[in-house]
Each structure stands twice: as C-alpha cells, then as structure tokens.
Enzyme design. Structure first.
Site, PDB file in Angstrom:
ATOM      1  N   HIS A 202      30.386  -0.894  11.047  1.00  0.00           N
ATOM      2  CA  HIS A 202      30.823  -1.300   9.696  1.00  0.00           C
ATOM      3  C   HIS A 202      29.704  -1.152   8.671  1.00  0.00           C
ATOM      4  CE1 HIS A 202      29.459  -5.574  10.601  1.00  0.00           C
ATOM      5  NE2 HIS A 202      29.189  -5.550   9.312  1.00  0.00           N
TER       6      HIS A 202
ATOM      7  N   SER B 218      24.136  -8.132   9.756  1.00  0.00           N
ATOM      8  CA  SER B 218      24.937  -7.157  10.490  1.00  0.00           C
ATOM      9  C   SER B 218      24.056  -6.007  10.938  1.00  0.00           C
ATOM     10  CB  SER B 218      26.045  -6.606   9.598  1.00  0.00           C
ATOM     11  OG  SER B 218      27.078  -7.535   9.520  1.00  0.00           O
TER      12      SER B 218
ATOM     13  N   ASP C  38      31.152  -2.333  17.698  1.00  0.00           N
ATOM     14  CA  ASP C  38      30.744  -2.166  16.304  1.00  0.00           C
ATOM     15  C   ASP C  38      29.317  -1.601  16.200  1.00  0.00           C
ATOM     16  OD1 ASP C  38      30.465  -2.289  13.586  1.00  0.00           O
ATOM     17  OD2 ASP C  38      31.135  -4.366  13.381  1.00  0.00           O
TER      18      ASP C  38
HETATM   19  N1  ARG Z   1      32.935  -9.619   9.317  1.00  0.00           N
HETATM   20  C1  ARG Z   1      31.928  -8.599   9.409  1.00  0.00           C
HETATM   21  C2  ARG Z   1      30.751  -8.929   8.542  1.00  0.00           C
HETATM   22  O1  ARG Z   1      30.891  -9.451   7.465  1.00  0.00           O
HETATM   23  C3  ARG Z   1      32.406  -7.270   8.950  1.00  0.00           C
HETATM   24  C4  ARG Z   1      33.392  -6.659   9.812  1.00  0.00           C
HETATM   25  C5  ARG Z   1      33.974  -5.422   9.199  1.00  0.00           C
HETATM   26  N2  ARG Z   1      35.286  -5.200   9.794  1.00  0.00           N
HETATM   27  C6  ARG Z   1      36.460  -5.314   9.148  1.00  0.00           C
HETATM   28  N3  ARG Z   1      37.546  -5.294   9.866  1.00  0.00           N
HETATM   29  N4  ARG Z   1      36.579  -5.443   7.853  1.00  0.00           N
HETATM   30  O2  ARG Z   1      29.624  -8.594   8.874  1.00  0.00           O
END
Ligand code: ARG
Length: 731
Positions: free
Chosen positions: A95, A661, A230
């Site tokens: 991501h 992330s 991911d």
């Molecule tokens: N929740 C994750 C974060 O903020 C991002 C994941 C991205 N995936 C998605 N399905 N939008 O780091």
C-alpha cells in the site's frame, strides 16, 4: 498468595504506581534517547543488542537501514522502508508503493492486478519525485532555542525561532550534501535537530498482484485476523560516488551503511519485537475538550462526506477499467481514513476514552491549582474556551478539505490562483521568466492531473458535495456564490456541476492546455471554477481564518502549558513525545488478544486462512491460482513454520501509527522478522490513547514475503541478495 509474597507484591505495586511506570509496549521513543530511557527495559524484554548498536551518531547501527519514503523533504515521510541487501534493496508495504505501481500500470500492463517483477536491474522502474531518506544524526537543541527566545514577546519569539532554526541547520550542514530540519516536541517544550541524507533515485523492483498485496481489501483493512501480503520491493540508486543523485541510467545501487539480516526462524508468542520507523502523527495529549469536537462534530462530517465520494467513485470504477486504474490509489486513500474515522468514533464510545480523559484532567487541575502557576492552572479552561468557540470553524474547515477540495476540478483550479494573481498584476520584463516557469510547471501538473482523472466521476462528486455543503453548513458561513447558484439551478447542485463542466477551462486536458498556451487573466476571471474558488476564499479570509487562527493559537499556547505542567506533575513517569514523522523506535512482544468477551485471537495467521476467505473473481478476496495450489499441496519448502504451515501474518503489541507502514519488525538479535502494515479494529483510538489491552500492530511474516518472491514471482535472485539467518539445528 502467602503473606510474604503479598507484601512483596504490594511493594512492587506501590513502586510501579509511584514511578508512574510506562508499560514496555507503549511509546514511540526517540532513537538517541534509547540508551538513557529504554535500554535496560528492552534488555529485560529480550533485546540482545546494545543501544549503541541501535542508534549511533558515529558508527553504523540499525538506524542506518531505515529509510523514510517521501517527496524530497526528509521531515515528512508517507511510509517507512528498510534496506535488506547491500545493493540497496528496500522492503516496504504494497500500500506504500501502490501509487508507484499504479503510475506504471495501464489497461494493457496492469501491474496492480497482475503484479510486477523486474527480471534484472535494468528492468527496475524509476519513480519520479519519490525519495528515500536516512537519518545521519540527531541532537537535542532545546537549551539553545530556549535561550534565544528568552524574554521575547510572543510575536518576536516566532520570528526569532525561525532565525535560530536556520542558523543551527546551516551550522550542521555546512560543506555537506545533507539536509537538516528541526522539529518541536511536547508542544513546543523541546526541540530536536535532525540531519538526513536524501536519496533521489528510488526504483520499483517488484510488487505482488493486488490479490496478495491487498488481499481482503477494504473489508479486512484495519482488521485482525489478517491475510494480506502487504509488501513490495524498491531499490535505492546513487551516483558512482555513493552520494544521492537524480535518476540516471549511470546511477548504481546504493550500498547502505547497514542492511537488516533476514530471520528464517519465525516468531513465538512472547518474543521480543521492535519496530523502527517514521510514525506520522498521534495526539496522545489531546484533552477531552478537543476530543468532544472530534467525536461529535468533525469525525461524523468526515465519515459522511467520504462515504458519498467513495460511492460515486465506485459507481464509475465498476463500469470502466480505465477509471478503475485511474482512481485505484485515490479510492484506497479515501476509504482507508473513512474506515479509520468510523473505527475511531466507535472506539471512543466503547472505551469511554473521553470520560477517562476527564478523570485525568480533574487530577491535573487539582495539582495545577496547588502549583501556584497561572499558566498551568488556567491551561485546561483556556482549552475548553478555545475549542468551544471554534466549533463552527472546525466544521467549516472539514467541509473545505473534504467537500470543496473533495471536488477535483475545484482543487485543480486552486493551483492556478497564483498564476491568476500574477497575470492580473501585470506581466513585464522583470517577471516574465518567473511567469514562464509557472506556466511550465502548471503544464506538467495538468498533464499528471488528467492522467488519473474521470470528468464523469468528478462531475457527480462535485454536484453532490456542493449540495452537502449547502445544506449542512450554517448560511452565515456560505460563500456568496452558493445562494446564487442554488437560485439559478433550483437548488440542484448537479445542474450547476454540469454548468461548470461545460464552461470551465479546467474540465478537459485539451481546454486546459489551450488556456496555458495563451494564458489570459480575463479568461480566468470568467471561469466558473475560479469564480467559485474566489467566493470561497472571500468568506474564508473574512469570516473563518481570523477567528480560527486565534483559536488555533490559543489551543497551541494552552497545550504547551498543559503538557509542561503534566510533565512536572508526573515527574517520575517517562514520557515519549507525540509522533511527528521523526524516526522512532517502539518495542514490545508478540502477543495475542481477546477482542471481546469469549473470543481469543491467535497471534498468527496462515495460508489456510487465505483459502478460507477466498472468493473467486471477487474484488477483495480473489487469490492467485498458483497460491491456492500451493496451499493445497502444502509445499512451502524452507519458508514453512516448524508447525508445517505457512505463516502469513502475526501481531505484536508495538506502538505504531500511519507512517510506520512498511516498518521492519526486528527481533532481539536485530534481524528482520516481519513487516508492519496496519493497526487493529479494537484499538482504532490508538492515535489518541494507547490501550494496553487492545492495541496491536499487524505484520506480514517475513517468510511469507520471501515465499511470494521465490515461489510465486520466481525472483529467487532477489532472495540471493539478502542475508538469511536460519534457525540452528534442533531449535
Ligand atoms: N490501514 C493501512 C494503513 O493505514 C492501509 C491499508 C491500505 N489498504 C486498503 N485496503 N485501503 O497503514
């Protein structure tokens, strides 16, 4: 428990309470302070490195493997990545690289859907504008800053602060290619200097298909148990001298000062884990007064506006493949925080966070009243006043960001304001070059804008959002133009959106470029987009900004006093500062949790779960055939856990937030065991308060990453670059 142990227990309890003990897992610690604040605790928890091996201003250390991903300015990173080979190979989240993958994708070469793997270095794809920066050193400069500001009025302080900062940065970067920046901590009570090296050539090496990298999609986002792979791979290139250089075919892979060894040993419950990265922002000191506004006013507005925008985007993305690719990244970004705000509000309610804050504040007030310090004793009432007087402006600001600028054509038009002003003031010999440069820049950004654009989506969104502004915001704060538009279109803002799209120079690439060939201020003056923006700015400058900036300054000043007081009140407690995109270390353990009464979540997931969740051809839960076949045959080779399954994800109680992330999860030996990528649903209030019971960090198991690279992508040459650490026989 016998009497003796009860006594000891009470003693320990008293000690713990007296020292205001911070639980090991909570905290995003500054690397240079780890020696003083955390080393002993970390060692007791399973760390086998020294603090010097984690952070050193002189010798190579763990921090040299941690790279912030950004857009040139090292003081802000959208994600974290880590070096995992001596050839500059970087690991980060899918991501995090999503936008890069999308930019290289087309309907024909759809890397989002199919994945991308460079067969060799010459196939690695450059990503213009993306940078990777590493911290060279940091320094506490609080004393020097405070001395410089001492005795000055508030206004003079602001000016002096900028001067001192520039002076310090210049001193520390003179004669180097490094970049320096200064951040304040604890709401202006402390200042630190950071010196970074910023690499300018970052290429895409590999990405799994979205059916692995985004498996579970928005349904599973922010959730455990999770089965998302991911991850993506990038590589840093530098000039032949090893220094940062803009993209060039002559650049060579960077040899980082440190790269992380990769552990094949897997993780057990209770294992030590640390996460090293660039958490973006937290508001752990936020008071009940601020949270009241978030909970009741701004969060619901954000949720409502995003929901509308997402549904209108999805409608078109489902019909048209080109739109689906063009809007993939925008959609993921909007929906990520859409769900975040829903979870945050649900959590605030369930965990009674605001009530708990009130109790803390009551205790603080008792202390502050006894302190005989007016700044401390008035801080909370000043916050109360500032927040309640600015509720309308806070809501307006949300609508500005999410409604007006949720419309892409309005946001795009806003990037022409400077040109409009310059042209209107007159072009002469003196500013001709500057104007030309401005126009060239706009041509480039316009091209980019239309590359990922659907006028149909935008027209629908613009009409809907303007209508929502019209009905939801108090008339006294409306831009004048709204009443006129409503009148002319019988209150139908979709009709007005049609007018905009028929008449504006910003509706199509062709019209925009034509305008830029011969930019005429009168054309802009008459353009419906520019007219709208100018009316919005009118009310903003007249009614919103003067009031809200006073309130914001009051909040900032009161927060500085409140936090300063709190730090004195709880002297024995070791506080960590709120996240602010500076490099931090969090440490804790691999740990399961109970999301609710009667339910226990295991600390890891396996490929079996991918098969369980699999829905053929689904937008979120489809999975590659090859992966499912391997799940059937259970042939995981050296990537299998000793229990014979392939572990996909695991959780730890590390304290992380957005920006983290892509951060490495590192074991007690300094080896990579996983890749952090998310937080869990039960702790969506995590940016406001660390909840020991619920807060978990969701990670991809590094062995799943390696498995996907080796067995699915057939890119074993990348594994060969890494330094794999295998379990000793019998272990
Ligand atoms: N929740 C994750 C974060 O903020 C991002 C994941 C991205 N995936 C998605 N399905 N939008 O780091």
């Amino acid at each position: 428990m016998n009497k003796f142990s009860l006594k000891i227990f009470t003693l320990i309890l008293a000690f713990v309470m007296f020292t205001g003990y911070t639980h090991a897992d909570e905290g995003m610690w500054l690397p240079m302070l780890v020696k003083r604040l955390n080393e002993a605790d970390m060692k007791a928890n399973g760390l086998r490195l020294t603090a010097e091996e984690i952070y050193s201003g002189n010798n190579s250390s763990l921090k040299d493997a941690i790279f912030g991903l950004g857009y040139g300015d090292p003081s802000w990173n959208f994600c974290t990545s880590e070096a995992i080979s001596s050839k500059g190979l970087l690991l980060t989240n899918h991501h995090c690289a999503f936008d890069m993958i999308q930019n290289h994708s087309s309907v024909k070469n759809d890397y989002l859907t199919d994945g991308f793997w460079a067969k060799n270095m010459s196939e690695e794809l450059p990503n213009e504008g993306i940078t990777a920066s590493v911290l060279v050193k940091m320094e506490d400069i609080t004393k020097r800053v405070k001395k410089a500001l001492d005795g000055l009025s508030l206004d003079d302080q602001a000016v002096k602060l900028e001067e001192v900062k520039a002076e310090i940065i210049a001193e520390h970067t003179k004669g180097t290619h490094y970049k320096g920046y200064i951040k304040d901590f604890f709401y202006g009570n402390e200042y630190y200097l950071f010196i970074s090296e910023v690499f300018l050539d970052v290429r895409l090496v590999g990405a799994p298909p979205s059916s692995i990298g985004k498996f579970g999609g928005d349904t599973d986002n922010w959730m455990w148990p999770r089965h998302t792979g991911d991850f993506s791979l990038l590589r840093i290139y530098a000039g032949k001298d090893g220094k940062p250089a803009p993209y060039s075919v002559d650049n060579v892979p960077l040899k980082p000062k440190h790269s992380l060894p990769v552990s094949m040993k897997g993780v057990q419950e209770g294992d030590f884990s640390m996460v090293f990265g660039f958490p973006g922002s937290t508001q752990r000191f936020k008071t009940s007064y601020g949270l009241d506004v978030d909970y009741a006013v701004t969060n619901p507005a954000r949720i409502k506006l995003r929901e509308k925008r997402l549904s209108l985007m999805k409608e078109q993305m489902d019909i048209d493949a080109k739109t689906r690719i063009a809007y993939a990244s925008k959609y993921a970004g909007i929906s990520n925080y859409y769900k975040y705000f829903i979870g945050q509000n649900a959590g605030l309610k369930r965990l009674k966070t605001i009530d708990k804050k009130r109790v803390e504040e009551k205790e603080y007030q008792v202390w502050a009243d006894g302190s005989k310090n007016e700044a401390y004793s008035t801080a909370l009432s000043r916050l109360d006043k500032a927040y309640s007087s600015s509720v309308d402006y806070s809501l307006w600001s949300v609508y500005l960001q999410e409604a007006f600028f949720g419309s892409e054509i309005l946001q795009f038009g806003a990037s022409f304001i400077q040109l409009q002003r310059t042209l209107a003031a007159g072009v002469n010999e003196e500013n001709q070059a500057q104007v030309d440069a401005m126009i060239e820049k706009l041509k480039t950004s316009s091209k980019e804008h239309f590359e990922e654009y659907s006028a149909t989506v935008d027209k629908n969104v613009t009409g809907a959002l303007l209508g929502m502004f019209y009905t939801d915001i108090d008339k006294q704060y409306h831009p004048d133009i709204l009443a006129r538009i409503a009148g002319e279109n019988g209150g139908d803002f979709n009709k007005y959106a049609n007018v905009i799209f028929e008449n504006s120079a910003f509706a199509t690439e062709e019209k925009t470029m034509k305008f830029l060939e011969n930019p005429n201020p009168e054309v802009l003056e008459k353009d419906p987009v520019m007219q709208f923006i100018s009316s919005v700015l009118g009310v903003y400058y007249a009614k919103i900004r003067p009031q809200s900036s006073v309130a914001n300054e009051e909040v900032a000043a009161a927060m500085k006093d409140y936090v300063a007081g709190l730090l004195i009140k709880n002297k024995k407690k070791t506080y960590y500062p709120d996240a602010n995109s500076s490099l931090r270390l969090s440490y804790g353990n691999v740990e399961d949790y109970s999301p609710k009464d009667g339910v226990q979540y295991q600390y890891f997931t396996t490929l079996e779960g991918v098969a369980e969740k699999y829905v053929p051809n689904d937008g979120e839960f489809d999975a590659p055939k090859a992966l499912l076949e391997m799940q059937m045959s259970k042939e995981y080779g050296k990537y299998a856990d000793k229990d014979g399954t392939l572990h996909v994800g695991f959780i730890t109680n590390n304290d992380i937030t957005g920006g983290n992330s892509g951060s490495p999860v590192i074991n007690g030996n300094g080896e990579l065991i996983g890749l952090a990528f998310d937080g869990n649903w039960e702790a969506m209030t995590g940016d406001l308060v660390y909840d020991e019971q619920y807060k978990r960090c969701i990670n991809v198991d590094i062995r799943y990453v390696l498995f996907c690279i080796d067995k699915l992508a057939g890119a074993a040459h990348l594994i060969d670059e890494m330094n794999l650490v295998r379990a000793k026989k019998g272990k």
